[in-house]
Design an enzyme around this catalytic site. Structure first.
Site, PDB file in Angstrom:
ATOM      1  N   LYS A 254       0.870  -1.175   0.000  1.00 38.75           N
ATOM      2  CA  LYS A 254       0.000   0.000   0.000  1.00 38.75           C
ATOM      3  C   LYS A 254       0.905   1.222   0.000  1.00 38.75           C
ATOM      4  O   LYS A 254       1.544   1.538   1.010  1.00 38.75           O
ATOM      5  CB  LYS A 254      -0.904   0.002   1.237  1.00 38.75           C
ATOM      6  CG  LYS A 254      -1.727   1.285   1.369  1.00 38.75           C
ATOM      7  CD  LYS A 254      -2.609   1.266   2.599  1.00 38.75           C
ATOM      8  CE  LYS A 254      -3.155   2.661   2.881  1.00 38.75           C
ATOM      9  NZ  LYS A 254      -4.013   2.704   4.077  1.00 38.75           N
TER      10      LYS A 254
ATOM     11  N   GLY B 188      -8.876   8.408   9.272  1.00 38.88           N
ATOM     12  CA  GLY B 188      -9.282   8.437  10.672  1.00 38.88           C
ATOM     13  C   GLY B 188     -10.328   9.481  11.001  1.00 38.88           C
ATOM     14  O   GLY B 188     -10.698   9.646  12.161  1.00 38.88           O
TER      15      GLY B 188
ATOM     16  N   ALA C 101      -9.967   4.835   3.619  1.00 39.45           N
ATOM     17  CA  ALA C 101      -9.915   5.984   4.530  1.00 39.45           C
ATOM     18  C   ALA C 101     -11.230   6.746   4.597  1.00 39.45           C
ATOM     19  O   ALA C 101     -11.872   7.013   3.582  1.00 39.45           O
ATOM     20  CB  ALA C 101      -8.797   6.967   4.180  1.00 39.45           C
ATOM     21  N   GLY C 102     -11.598   7.092   5.815  1.00 37.57           N
ATOM     22  CA  GLY C 102     -12.738   7.963   6.076  1.00 37.57           C
ATOM     23  C   GLY C 102     -14.012   7.246   6.460  1.00 37.57           C
ATOM     24  O   GLY C 102     -14.942   7.874   6.959  1.00 37.57           O
TER      25      GLY C 102
ATOM     26  N   ASN D   6     -10.152   0.608   8.987  1.00 44.63           N
ATOM     27  CA  ASN D   6      -9.319   0.395  10.168  1.00 44.63           C
ATOM     28  C   ASN D   6      -9.944   1.055  11.399  1.00 44.63           C
ATOM     29  O   ASN D   6     -10.504   0.398  12.265  1.00 44.63           O
ATOM     30  CB  ASN D   6      -7.896   0.888   9.916  1.00 44.63           C
ATOM     31  CG  ASN D   6      -6.906   0.483  11.013  1.00 44.63           C
ATOM     32  OD1 ASN D   6      -5.711   0.445  10.764  1.00 44.63           O
ATOM     33  ND2 ASN D   6      -7.343   0.159  12.211  1.00 44.63           N
ATOM     34  N   SER D   7      -9.902   2.404  11.444  1.00 48.29           N
ATOM     35  CA  SER D   7     -10.389   3.102  12.636  1.00 48.29           C
ATOM     36  C   SER D   7     -11.835   2.741  12.964  1.00 48.29           C
ATOM     37  O   SER D   7     -12.199   2.609  14.138  1.00 48.29           O
ATOM     38  CB  SER D   7     -10.287   4.614  12.439  1.00 48.29           C
ATOM     39  OG  SER D   7      -8.967   4.997  12.143  1.00 48.29           O
TER      40      SER D   7
END
Lengths: 271, 66
Positions: A106, A167, A193-194, A215-216
């Site tokens: 990545k 995040g 992301a987001g 992830n987050s």
């Protein structure tokens, strides 16, 4: 009698076939066991990790990733986070391949820690070099259709445009651009992301994205393992909806289209 | 002789290799990637990679990340 044939719905990146459309990061979990349990529950097959220099003189075993590496069916995708330019990202990618044996990388180059927006020029340069070295390059990128085409032509295995800043949990703020990228891309598009809510992951799949990377949203959830399960179902539902084909959107927000007959309510039905 | 490992001076044996240095530091092989003066040293080449006075060694490992 014809026997129905079930064709597994899979996707392909860098010559590797995956059935799960949920990619997972390993950051921010409160402990290694929760991380491993969440990833197992998510069904993720591609999992990101980061690289760091060892603190002076400390041992080489990594307690955090130990439980992860025992999960079956996981392919690691080292990221290049911390790299500020293409040269650093290329170096990190080679180190990651040495450690993981995985061709996936990545590419992640974000020079400004306040917004963590990917540098498109350095990202393109790193992707070009790494693709020529045989990496399956998965670039974290701005949701820019022109850059997407350039990265595709450079030999990337997928495109990973952001939904909103890393995040931030601001969801698919780039939805309009994502639709253009999905429409034009000939390689998988993965929203990275987001994403905060499973419904946002479902929305990405509904618009034709091949997968999402989360992830987050899982790691920082009240119950990360339960949230991983919710994301797995949302991604599957979004994919099913895409394959089923959404109905056309009405042209006028103020106009309805009746689903029941509106006339002859009190009159006899004509034969 | 002295080499620099992740910016810290470390005493290494004369004619030592990357492999003997890692052994001395009790660092297990496959979990760590090695740069010697900025160049990647693959695991298979660690025993044959000789160290010289002042060499800069950088050691990396995986950590959690998204």
């Amino acid at each position: 009698m014809e026997v129905p044939v079930t064709v597994e719905d899979s996707w392909n990146a860098g010559g590797h076939r995956f059935s799960s459309r949920l990619l997972m990061g390993t950051g921010k979990f409160r402990d290694a066991k929760t991380m491993a349990d969440a990833i197992r529950t998510s069904g993720a097959q591609l999992v990101t990790v980061a690289l760091r220099r060892l603190a002076g003189g400390s041992g080489g075993t990594d307690d955090l990733l130990g439980p992860l590496l025992e999960l079956p069916g996981i392919t690691l995708m080292p990221n290049t986070s911390g790299a500020r330019n293409a040269a650093e990202a290329i170096r990190a990618a080679r180190l990651g391949r040495e450690l993981s044996g995985s061709p996936f990388v990545k590419v992640e180059i974000h020079p400004d820690p306040r917004h963590l927006m990917p540098d498109p020029i350095e990202t393109f340069e790193a992707a070009r070099v790494l693709a020529s070295e045989g990496f399956a390059v998965m670039p974290y990128m701005p949701a820019d259709p022109v850059l997407a085409r350039r990265l595709e032509d450079a030999g990337c295995a997928s495109l990973m445009p952001l939904g909103s800043p890393i995040g931030s949990g601001r969801g698919l703020a780039t939805a309009g651009m994502l639709r253009i990228i999905v429409r034009d891309a000939r390689i998988p598009v993965i929203v990275d992301a987001g994403i905060r809510a499973p419904s946002e992951a479902a929305a990405a799949l509904e618009m034709g994205c091949e997968a999402v990377l989360v992830n987050s949203a899982v790691a920082a959830a009240g119950d990360p393992v339960a949230m991983a399960a919710a994301f797995a179902r949302a991604v599957a539902a979004g994919r099913d909806a895409f394959l089923a084909g959404l109905m056309p959107r009405g042209a006028d927000a103020a106009m309805a289209s009746a689903t029941s007959p509106l006339t002859a309510f009190l009159s006899p039905v004509s034969p | 002789m002295e080499v620099i490992v992740n910016d810290m001076p470390v005493e290494a044996a004369q004619d030592g290799s990357v492999a003997t240095l890692l052994e001395k530091m009790r660092i297990s092989g496959p979990a760590v990637a090695v740069l010697l003066n900025g160049e990647l040293v693959p695991a298979a080449a660690r025993a044959s990679s000789r160290l010289c006075e002042g060499d800069r060694i950088e050691l990396f490992r995986f950590v959690a990340g998204g």
